[in-house]
Design a protein around this motif. Structure first.
Motif, PDB file in Angstrom:
ATOM      1  N   LYS A   1      55.852  77.692  53.050  1.00  0.00           N
ATOM      2  CA  LYS A   1      54.500  77.646  53.578  1.00  0.00           C
ATOM      3  C   LYS A   1      54.542  77.774  55.092  1.00  0.00           C
ATOM      4  O   LYS A   1      55.569  77.583  55.709  1.00  0.00           O
TER       5      LYS A   1
ATOM      6  N   ASP B   1      54.585  72.778  63.496  1.00  0.00           N
ATOM      7  CA  ASP B   1      54.817  71.465  64.080  1.00  0.00           C
ATOM      8  C   ASP B   1      56.098  70.881  63.478  1.00  0.00           C
ATOM      9  O   ASP B   1      56.074  70.174  62.481  1.00  0.00           O
TER      10      ASP B   1
ATOM     11  N   GLN C   1      45.166  75.484  56.775  1.00  0.00           N
ATOM     12  CA  GLN C   1      45.969  75.717  57.974  1.00  0.00           C
ATOM     13  C   GLN C   1      47.017  76.805  57.746  1.00  0.00           C
ATOM     14  O   GLN C   1      47.445  77.470  58.690  1.00  0.00           O
TER      15      GLN C   1
ATOM     16  N   ARG D   1      57.447  58.673  63.030  1.00  0.00           N
ATOM     17  CA  ARG D   1      58.454  59.177  63.944  1.00  0.00           C
ATOM     18  C   ARG D   1      57.976  58.968  65.366  1.00  0.00           C
ATOM     19  O   ARG D   1      56.789  59.062  65.643  1.00  0.00           O
TER      20      ARG D   1
ATOM     21  N   ARG E   1      46.074  71.732  53.893  1.00  0.00           N
ATOM     22  CA  ARG E   1      47.331  72.469  54.036  1.00  0.00           C
ATOM     23  C   ARG E   1      47.075  73.956  53.852  1.00  0.00           C
ATOM     24  O   ARG E   1      47.500  74.789  54.654  1.00  0.00           O
TER      25      ARG E   1
ATOM     26  N   GLU F   1      58.023  68.637  64.073  1.00  0.00           N
ATOM     27  CA  GLU F   1      58.262  67.205  63.971  1.00  0.00           C
ATOM     28  C   GLU F   1      57.582  66.584  62.772  1.00  0.00           C
ATOM     29  O   GLU F   1      57.969  65.504  62.332  1.00  0.00           O
ATOM     30  N   HIS F   2      56.554  67.240  62.287  1.00  0.00           N
ATOM     31  CA  HIS F   2      55.777  66.595  61.229  1.00  0.00           C
ATOM     32  C   HIS F   2      55.634  67.425  59.972  1.00  0.00           C
ATOM     33  O   HIS F   2      55.010  66.989  59.017  1.00  0.00           O
ATOM     34  N   MET F   3      56.176  68.645  59.990  1.00  0.00           N
ATOM     35  CA  MET F   3      56.239  69.415  58.753  1.00  0.00           C
ATOM     36  C   MET F   3      57.656  69.242  58.230  1.00  0.00           C
ATOM     37  O   MET F   3      58.611  69.242  59.009  1.00  0.00           O
ATOM     38  N   PHE F   4      57.755  69.081  56.937  1.00  0.00           N
ATOM     39  CA  PHE F   4      59.086  68.820  56.393  1.00  0.00           C
ATOM     40  C   PHE F   4      59.986  70.041  56.541  1.00  0.00           C
ATOM     41  O   PHE F   4      61.196  69.946  56.549  1.00  0.00           O
ATOM     42  N   SER F   5      59.374  71.205  56.621  1.00  0.00           N
ATOM     43  CA  SER F   5      60.187  72.374  56.919  1.00  0.00           C
ATOM     44  C   SER F   5      59.372  73.372  57.706  1.00  0.00           C
ATOM     45  O   SER F   5      58.154  73.418  57.600  1.00  0.00           O
TER      46      SER F   5
ATOM     47  N   TYR G   1      48.916  73.675  68.357  1.00  0.00           N
ATOM     48  CA  TYR G   1      49.107  73.639  66.904  1.00  0.00           C
ATOM     49  C   TYR G   1      47.989  74.398  66.208  1.00  0.00           C
ATOM     50  O   TYR G   1      47.045  74.893  66.832  1.00  0.00           O
ATOM     51  N   CYS G   2      48.065  74.429  64.884  1.00  0.00           N
ATOM     52  CA  CYS G   2      46.974  75.013  64.105  1.00  0.00           C
ATOM     53  C   CYS G   2      45.722  74.161  64.273  1.00  0.00           C
ATOM     54  O   CYS G   2      45.780  72.992  64.631  1.00  0.00           O
TER      55      CYS G   2
END
Lengths: 241, 621
Positions: free
Chosen positions: A234, A183, A175, A131, A172, A185-189, A143-144
């Protein structure tokens, strides 16, 4: 209070803060996150500036100094640069030494690169497209933190973790235990009301710059439309309470 | 025995030969000297420099070289009534200048790496897999065969972290040179995201230094070198201080910094390093690597033909080696962003076909065959430079750039759209606007590096400027000339060029329609700014922006330089109007011929061609 009320309360508090606090360090005080970051950055900057001797600037000759020090804040206002140099005094440089010189730059910086640029394919299979991402100093959320496994030859006394499994699942989970900005933009949810994406928009006084530099931010479908009120599987501590 | 002598010599540092200088109290005839020699068990090797008092004796009972003085033999000679002094001669090591034993290429090709992904690594060895062009690769096997694999060289990957627990990287990881600026700790392990976004640094690291023959993924260009991780891209913002600290991190432990990021490649940004970062780069170049200078390798960018990397102050810097990419059949990649500051090229994916990507390591111990972008090209160059530094650790940052110019190859690189052709500059160096001086050739670079003599001092000459305001016509172009002696007669005279900068100020109602060309006195024309279709700026223009070209490398700078400015509307005529508000010319290079001390083994090599041009030029003056 029932679970639901706690949840609502926490979310509303968090909502007013603008973004989800960086829990691993600032569980109680969301301001701490930014304060800490600034402190870190300042500390790094201090070291750096202390170390930066003045020799990078041109010695003695003011005209030279003027050209080379365009990045120097004090001189920036005076519009001293190549012009003033060449008008009068094309005197020799010291040999075999490089000097600062660059066009005047101001305003926030926007950087792309890494996997956030062009067409790239992620994961070993290459099925996940990348992306587009732009990094900027216009906002300062965090971020984490990823885990810090011990490199070969290091032990836990050096601040790393030795019980570590080099898998996506491990990172995962690691964190997940932190409370930090999701985040988007990069976590699916992301959990509802996680306002990370809002933070990545730009503050009002940068509107001109944004308008000039950016096409509308439509690349990321995850940021579009109404956020669904599903508790995330999560990434958010609230539902454990 | 040779071994013991050698060991002993190392221990005591001095080596004593079996030769003695014997000085007599009076003049001796040959027969008299002969008699003295024989009497004490010596051979008389004759008088020294025609003297009749000083004679050269050698003792047959002594070895040619021994670590200790032979006191007994010295005393024996001294006892003779005619002998004034007897001095046992010490041995010195002398090496022929500019001469090294010719490295004999290994008769049998070294066995190929057995790593499972090696067959996919066409950029290391192109056998025509995936429709590529055989032999269009980095020629690393030749460097490996010479014995250069990157020993004692560390490359820092400035990116989103490195999976330093990866079995292909963990033993080639330089932990003490690494840092995590995104979360401020010494462990730059990548942050997890669902889409594995933060795999980029790990992929780049694998290209440089993935281990060989360990059965995991592929092999790195410099598989005995080390990588350091500098995690600095993984926060939702970027600051000058993060950049500066990253680029100045451990400059004596890190030799090469590889960066695959820069200002937004949207084709409308003109930006570059800020105050602290600029200082960090200058400091790295001047002081890093204990004074030899750090090597900064920069990806030229993925902005495609609508962007120009001369608008990226990092790639356009003289202190970074800006690297573009070609795909496996020799075309430029469609995302390639070109500019005259590009020095050379390496390889990346064809983008349309994922199977022609770059095979390397991926997050969490995995492998990938789809790494891509100019991002993938920069670390390959970093790996090749690591091989060169193994071959010759005393190379300076400028030596690396000279080596790059002299050993990069045109090979079969070409512009798929036929816009940019290969052109010879004034001293016979072939360049292309897209690829710089061509694709890196690791074998050629290490061979030349091993025999390299550091280039002479560099000088900076402000060659002149034009400060008048000139309107740029809507049709045709405007040219401004600077006549220069290149600071002749002053302390900063430049006679042989390295980098040239045209510092230009201009405004236009549509900045993206502007095109600038710089022509050298020897007639080399560099496109220092190409049309940027998306750049609709009408306010900022360019304010003393330093456009850089490498195309005039090796040329002589004296004479008339021309800056040409024009509008290019793309498909139709441009409706833009604007002014050139002045420009100045800054020359960087040497006063002495840069390659005078080098031996060109191959008369057809670029080194031989440039060297000859420089020699002929010197004679004609």
């Amino acid at each position: 209070m029932g679970l639901r009320e706690v949840l609502v309360l926490v979310i509303s508090i968090v909502g007013t803060m603008g973004y989800i606090p960086h829990g691993s360090i600032g569980e109680k005080d969301p301001i701490l996150t930014e304060a800490l970051l600034r402190e870190v950055v300042e500390r790094m900057g201090k070291d750096f500036n202390d170390a930066a001797s003045t020799y990078l600037e041109f010695p003695s000759s003011d005209r030279h100094l003027a050209m080379m020090a365009r990045a120097n804040k004090e001189l920036e206002h005076e519009q001293l640069d190549y012009d003033s140099l060449i008008e009068g005094n094309p005197s020799p440089s010291l040999r075999d030494q490089e000097y600062l010189q660059h066009s005047s730059l101001w305003g926030h910086q926007y950087v792309t690169g890494g996997a956030g640029e062009g067409e790239q394919r992620l994961q070993p299979s290459g099925i996940v497209p990348n992306r587009q991402m732009i990094k900027t100093d216009a906002v300062l959320p965090a971020y984490c933190n990823p885990p810090n496994p011990c490199p070969v030859g290091y032990t836990e006394e050096q601040g790393c973790i030795s019980e570590f499994e080099n898998t996506a699942a491990f990172s995962r989970e690691y964190q997940l235990a932190q409370r930090c900005m999701c985040d988007g933009e990069h976590m699916f949810s992301c959990p509802p009301d996680s306002s990370s994406d809002l933070d990545l928009r730009f503050a009002d006084h940068h509107k001109n710059l944004v308008a000039k530099k950016y096409k509308p931010d439509i690349e990321n479908p995850y940021l579009m439309g109404e956020r669904l009120p599903i508790a995330a599987k999560k990434g958010f501590d609230v539902h454990v309470y | 025995m040779a071994v013991t002598v050698l060991l002993a010599a190392v221990a005591s540092r001095e080596v004593f030969t079996n030769s003695f200088l014997v000085r007599f109290k009076r003049s001796l005839r040959h027969e008299e000297a002969q008699e003295v020699a024989l009497h004490h068990g010596f051979d008389n090797l004759g008088p020294v420099l025609g003297s009749d008092t000083d004679w050269h004796f050698a003792h047959r009972g002594l070895p040619h070289a021994r670590p200790r003085r032979s006191i007994a033999h010295t005393r024996l000679l001294k006892q003779h009534p005619l002998v004034h002094t007897a001095i046992q001669q010490t041995g010195f090591k002398r090496v022929k200048r500019g001469f090294r034993l010719l490295r004999v290429p290994e008769p049998v090709p070294a066995a190929e790496p057995r790593d499972p992904y090696f067959p996919l690594q066409w950029y290391l060895k192109n056998t025509g897999q995936n429709g590529g062009k055989p032999k269009l690769d980095l020629n690393v096997e030749a460097a490996w065969a010479q014995g250069y694999t990157g020993v004692n060289v560390t490359t820092a990957i400035m990116d989103d972290g490195v999976d330093y627990m990866h079995p292909d990287l963990k033993y080639n990881y330089n932990a003490e040179a690494s840092y995590d600026f995104s979360s401020n700790d010494p462990y730059p392990y990548p942050r997890y995201t669902d889409d594995w976004f933060n795999s980029h640094g790990t992929r780049c690291a694998g290209e440089v230094a993935a281990a060989r023959d360990n059965g995991v993924c592929g092999v790195g260009v410099a598989y005995h070198s080390k990588v350091a991780g500098i995690r600095m891209l993984d926060q939702p913002y970027m600051t000058d201080l993060i950049e500066a600290n990253s680029m100045g991190h451990e400059p004596h432990k890190i030799h090469i910094y590889s960066a695959s990021w820069g200002p937004t490649d949207d084709g409308r940004t003109v930006d570059g390093p800020r105050n602290a970062t600029m200082r960090a780069i200058v400091r790295g170049v001047n002081e890093g690597r204990n004074g030899l200078g750090n090597i900064y390798v920069w990806a030229s960018g993925d902005g495609g033909e609508d962007d120009d990397c001369n608008c990226d102050g990092y790639a356009a810097s003289m202190w970074t080696v800006s690297i573009n990419s070609a795909i496996n059949d020799g075309q430029n990649a469609h995302y390639d962003e070109s500019c005259s500051s590009t020095l050379a090229s390496t390889f990346s994916n064809g983008a349309r076909d994922p199977s022609t990507g770059v095979a390397t390591t991926d997050l969490y111990g995995k492998c990938t065959a789809t790494h891509s972008g100019t991002s993938a090209a920069a670390p390959e160059a970093a790996g090749v430079f690591a091989l060169a530094l193994h071959a010759n650790p005393s190379l300076t940052w400028r030596d690396i750039q000279h080596l790059t110019v002299l050993t990069s190859k045109r090979n079969s690189l070409y512009d798929a759209k036929g816009r940019f052709h290969w052109t010879m500059n004034g001293v016979g160096l072939e360049f292309n606007h897209l690829f710089g001086f061509g694709v890196l050739d690791a074998g050629a670079m290490t061979a030349l590096a091993a025999n390299w003599r550091s280039v002479p001092p560099r000088y900076h000459c402000e060659a002149g400027s034009v400060n008048t305001h000139t309107e740029i016509p809507s049709e045709g172009s405007v040219t401004l000339r600077i006549e220069t002696s290149a600071c002749a007669g002053s302390g900063s005279e430049v006679r042989y060029l390295e980098h040239v900068q045209a510092v230009v100020s201009a405004n236009a109602t549509r900045r993206g329609d502007l095109e600038f060309f710089l022509t050298s006195p020897m007639g080399t024309r560099s496109m220092i700014l190409s049309r940027r279709a998306n750049d609709d700026d009408s306010r900022d223009g360019f304010t003393k922006w330093p456009f850089m070209t490498t195309h005039t490398w090796g040329e002589y700078p004296q004479g008339t330089w021309t800056l040409e400015a024009r509008f290019n509307g793309g498909s139709g005529p441009s409706s833009a109007s604007g002014w050139l508000r002045g420009w100045s010319l800054v020359l960087h290079g040497t006063r002495a011929p840069p390659y005078a001390q080098l031996q060109a083994q191959d008369p057809n090599s670029k080194l031989a061609v440039v060297k000859k041009a420089h020699e002929d030029n010197a004679l004609s003056k």
